[in-house]
Design an enzyme around this catalytic site. Structure first.
Site, PDB file in Angstrom:
ATOM      1  N   ASP A  89       8.931  -3.856   8.166  1.00 14.48           N
ATOM      2  CA  ASP A  89       8.099  -4.616   7.241  1.00 14.48           C
ATOM      3  C   ASP A  89       8.887  -5.892   6.923  1.00 14.48           C
ATOM      4  O   ASP A  89      10.087  -5.975   7.218  1.00 14.48           O
ATOM      5  CB  ASP A  89       7.840  -3.798   5.982  1.00 14.48           C
ATOM      6  CG  ASP A  89       7.063  -4.567   4.940  1.00 14.48           C
ATOM      7  OD1 ASP A  89       6.078  -5.217   5.310  1.00 14.48           O
ATOM      8  OD2 ASP A  89       7.458  -4.533   3.763  1.00 14.48           O
ATOM      9  N   ASP A  94       9.244  -1.043   2.737  1.00 12.75           N
ATOM     10  CA  ASP A  94       9.493  -1.127   1.305  1.00 12.75           C
ATOM     11  C   ASP A  94       8.150  -1.364   0.624  1.00 12.75           C
ATOM     12  O   ASP A  94       7.430  -2.280   0.979  1.00 12.75           O
ATOM     13  CB  ASP A  94      10.443  -2.278   0.997  1.00 12.75           C
ATOM     14  CG  ASP A  94      10.660  -2.452  -0.499  1.00 12.75           C
ATOM     15  OD1 ASP A  94      11.592  -1.846  -1.020  1.00 12.75           O
ATOM     16  OD2 ASP A  94       9.876  -3.195  -1.122  1.00 12.75           O
TER      17      ASP A  94
END
Length: 797
Positions: free
Chosen positions: A507, A692
């Site tokens: 990510d 996250d």
């Protein structure tokens, strides 16, 4: 164990039954005598639950049950704070005797309404239970176990440590008795070894043999108990374990020696028996200490949770404190944290400035400065001076409490390599027993007098320890080293799966980047210098909590402060204020009167006065400082790196270009990320996902192995296989290095075991090794693999 006991013995606990006793329970169609109402109630509970098979498969008696304590009222205390939704917890168990106990516990809990899963870890004596809080309460679980004779209580590191210490002391006593027997038996065996044929009187030989027999009995009957119990449990479960050949070897050698002593002729092996028991117990004691040492970091994590806190009910009007249990703290409570104590729950500092030690939470060895307004995590240690903290989460939901729950889950399963090793060890033992029988009958044709001696040597010399013992020791040592570097391995398969991953998917926000904007450039557009414009902007944003304002103030740190007056904020547009008599505006282009348009991948803030634009501030989410090196190292390993993000494609492309990532996709919703990873897996890829935030939870759960940043959302951490507590992306490389080292050590242990057994077993089968020499070789082999596994702890923090 015999299925039928004498009427004078309690069928449940084995203690004597008084002649006038009337307590009994019908088990398997026959009345069984009980010594007390406690045992009667427990046995009746087992029968009523349809679990009478326990008595047919057990290998030891159950502990005696006290009728006065069958349903203690304090069980209700376990329900305090229990939620009504999905719940899980780890319990410490007392009273486990054998594999039949595990069978009984798991099946009894399966009958409790609301219990979804129950798993016993017999080596750590822990029970992990998942239940529906709307139907079941913790006290129901504890009561159900108590009714069948087992004591259970919520896992507490200190209490569990005391129980493990009792286990260690018992093993040490058994080792001491075996060592004492070995030394004394050797004293009597030595004259027979050094005496020439016919020089020692036969009556003296018999006297020494009888003395050796009496000295060997404590070693066999007491010290060798762990081997006999484990061997019998393996037979009951139809899974022959590594203790089976040991038990057979001890029984055969001792039985043959005792028969020879009674007859007054023949070979005796008392010295070999005592030496074998002592050396094998010594290797197991070493392995126990190695495991305890390897799990120290996780144990420290559990012990760091404070049990109490100083609550300030009247703050700020009153300064009095009252000591309360940490479990009673709720959001909004105010607590005093003295210097040197751990913070009981997550909170915000209301008063005071200090430094906190985050070593247990993040692996960071340096203390971090915190002042009023700063957030502090539960479990951090206040190292400088007392502070007043407002609790933002209950202690049970604090950062450390959440990590402790993750750590408890980490030890409840076995990685595939350990499961494979257990299966191979079982086949190894079965093959060894068959080989021993063949060798025995072969020597009956060659030299019948040596047949038993050679068969015992074959049983004793084998060493499946590298498969059944050294593999978990290596994994435990590697896990401990990673915890000290700020990496919490939650699922058992992390190390082996990461080592064979073909794709690593990242990510962006909060993972490859810091997750907060930083000032990248100040572009003067008039006569003022960039430094002066930055000072003015910092003064205008002095009281703002907006992320862009924080980034501007951070960039201006250390510069002479200016003071802005008559501040006025227009929500969503910017701020206006007066500095040295001049009115300035700072904010969006339209608010500041600018007609310029900056690059779409950056955030822009403009400074103006009297309609004149003075400067443009370019801000962007900063890359983590270690991100370029991490990506380079992953690519150097031959793994493909992919970037998936919900941000605009232009922003994602810029980050990918800076890091050298070839495949980068923006505007990815959670379901898009999940579908992309599943397509990779369908094509044969092994995917490691690093994310996250809550929107990463689904893809973290679907990846073959997943990592959550330590500062990420709780949901993301709970769905990840591993948590990077340090918040450093470089911890991913530490994990990969640790995985490579751990698997390398396991391969070394397997190679050593294979080489050792390939040489030692044929040597024993051909009569080249005596039983005592075989015992030495087997024990040294065990020590080699355990010591080799402990090398993994030397990864520096």
């Amino acid at each position: 164990m015999s299925a039928v006991l004498a009427d004078s013995s309690c069928y449940h606990c084995g203690l004597p039954v008084a002649p006038a006793s009337h307590w009994q329970v019908t088990i398997d169609g026959a009345p069984r005598s009980m010594c007390c109402p406690g045992c009667e109630a427990v046995a009746q509970g087992i029968v009523d639950s349809g679990l009478t098979s326990y008595y047919r498969s057990r290998t030891d008696f159950a502990p005696r049950s006290d009728s006065a304590q069958l349903v203690p009222p304090q069980f209700a205390l376990y329900d305090k704070g229990a939620s009504g939704g999905e719940a899980d917890a780890v319990f410490t168990l007392e009273g486990i005797r054998c594999a039949a106990c595990v069978w009984l516990i798991e099946r009894r809990l399966a009958q409790v309404p609301g219990v979804r899963a129950a798993q016993v870890n017999v080596s750590t004596e822990r029970l992990h239970v998942e239940w529906d809080g709307a139907v079941c309460k913790p006290s129901d679980i504890v009561t159900a176990l108590h009714a069948i004779g087992y004591t259970a209580y919520p896992f507490e590191a200190a209490r569990h440590g005391e129980q493990l210490e009792r286990t260690r002391k018992t093993l040490f006593r058994q080792l001491f008795v075996a060592g004492l027997s070995m030394m004394q038996v050797m004293m009597y065996a030595l004259p027979a070894y050094i005496a020439e044929d016919g020089t020692m009187d036969q009556s003296m030989v018999l006297l020494m043999q009888w003395a050796s027999l009496l000295l060997t009995v404590p070693a066999v009957m007491y010290s060798a108990q762990p081997f006999f119990r484990a061997a019998l449990a393996g037979i009951r479960a139809r899974v022959p374990g590594m203790d089976l050949p040991v038990a057979i070897g001890i029984t055969a050698a001792f039985g043959a020696s005792m028969l020879a002593t009674l007859r007054g002729s023949g070979e005796v092996y008392y010295d070999s028996v005592t030496m074998f028991i002592f050396l094998l117990l010594a290797s197991r004691y070493l392995e126990l200490l190695a495991r305890r040492k390897a799990s120290r970091a996780l144990d420290a994590l559990g012990r760091a949770l404070p049990a109490s806190a100083l609550r300030m009910a009247g703050w700020p009007a009153a300064r009095e404190t009252a000591m309360v249990g940490a479990a009673e703290l709720r959001a909004g409570d105010v607590i005093l944290v003295p210097a040197g104590e751990a913070i009981a729950a997550d909170g915000i500092i209301l008063e005071g400035a200090t430094e906190i030690d985050l070593a247990l939470l993040t692996g960071e060895s340096r203390a971090q400065a915190r002042a009023a307004g700063a957030q502090v995590p539960g479990g951090a240690v206040n190292t400088a001076q007392a502070i007043v903290v407002e609790v933002t989460r209950a202690a049970s939901d604090s950062t450390l409490a959440r990590l402790v729950r993750l750590a408890e889950r980490a030890g409840m399963g076995k990685p595939q390599i350990a499961l494979w090793a257990d299966k191979v060890a079982a086949w190894f033992v079965a093959g060894l027993l068959l080989l021993t029988v063949i060798v025995y009958f072969a020597w009956q044709l060659v030299d019948p007098a040596r047949a038993l001696q050679v068969a015992i040597a074959v049983l004793v010399v084998s060493c499946p320890c590298a498969l059944s013992l050294a593999t978990p020791s290596a994994l435990a040592a590697a896990t401990d080293a990673l915890v000290r570097r700020g990496v919490l391995v939650v699922k058992p398969h992390v190390l082996e799966t990461l080592h064979r991953a073909t794709h690593v998917v990242f990510d962006k926000t909060g993972t490859l980047t810091e997750g907060k904007p930083v000032l990248r450039h100040v572009a003067p557009l008039a006569d003022l210098s960039a430094a002066r414009c930055l000072d003015i902007a910092a003064a205008l944003e002095a009281s703002s909590a907006h992320p862009l304002a924080l980034a501007i103030r951070a960039a201006a740190a250390g510069k002479p402060p200016l003071q802005a007056l008559a501040l006025h904020t227009q929500t969503g547009q910017g701020v206006q204020g007066v500095i040295d008599g001049v009115t300035y505006r700072l904010g969006r282009a339209a608010y500041a009167g600018s007609q310029q348009e900056g690059a779409s991948e950056l955030s822009h803030v403009y400074l103006s006065t009297a309609g004149q634009v003075l400067a443009r501030f370019e801000l962007a989410d900063a890359l983590r400082t270690d991100a370029p090196e991490v990506v380079r190292r992953i690519r150097a390993r031959g793994q493909e790196v992919i970037l998936l993000s919900g941000d605009d494609q232009a922003v994602v492309a810029r980050v990918a270009q800076e890091l050298g990532i070839a495949t980068a996709l923006g505007a990815q919703l959670p379901e898009h990320k999940l579908a992309y990873v599943q397509r990779l897996q369908a094509g044969g890829a092994v995917v490691a996902m690093v994310g996250d935030g809550i929107n990463d939870a689904a893809v973290l759960g679907a990846a073959d192995v997943s990592f959550a940043m330590g500062g990420g959302a709780a949901l993301a951490q709970m769905n990840a296989d591993c948590v990077l507590l340090s918040g450093r992306l470089s911890s991913l490389i530490d994990t990969a290095d640790g995985a490579a080292r751990a698997l390398g050590v396991i391969r070394q242990n397997l190679a050593w075991a294979s080489l050792y057994n390939a040489v030692a077993i044929p040597a024993a089968a051909f009569g080249l090794l005596n039983p005592w020499l075989s015992a030495v070789g087997m024990s040294l082999s065990s020590a080699v693999v355990v010591i080799n596994a402990l090398r993994l702890r030397r990864m520096k923090a």
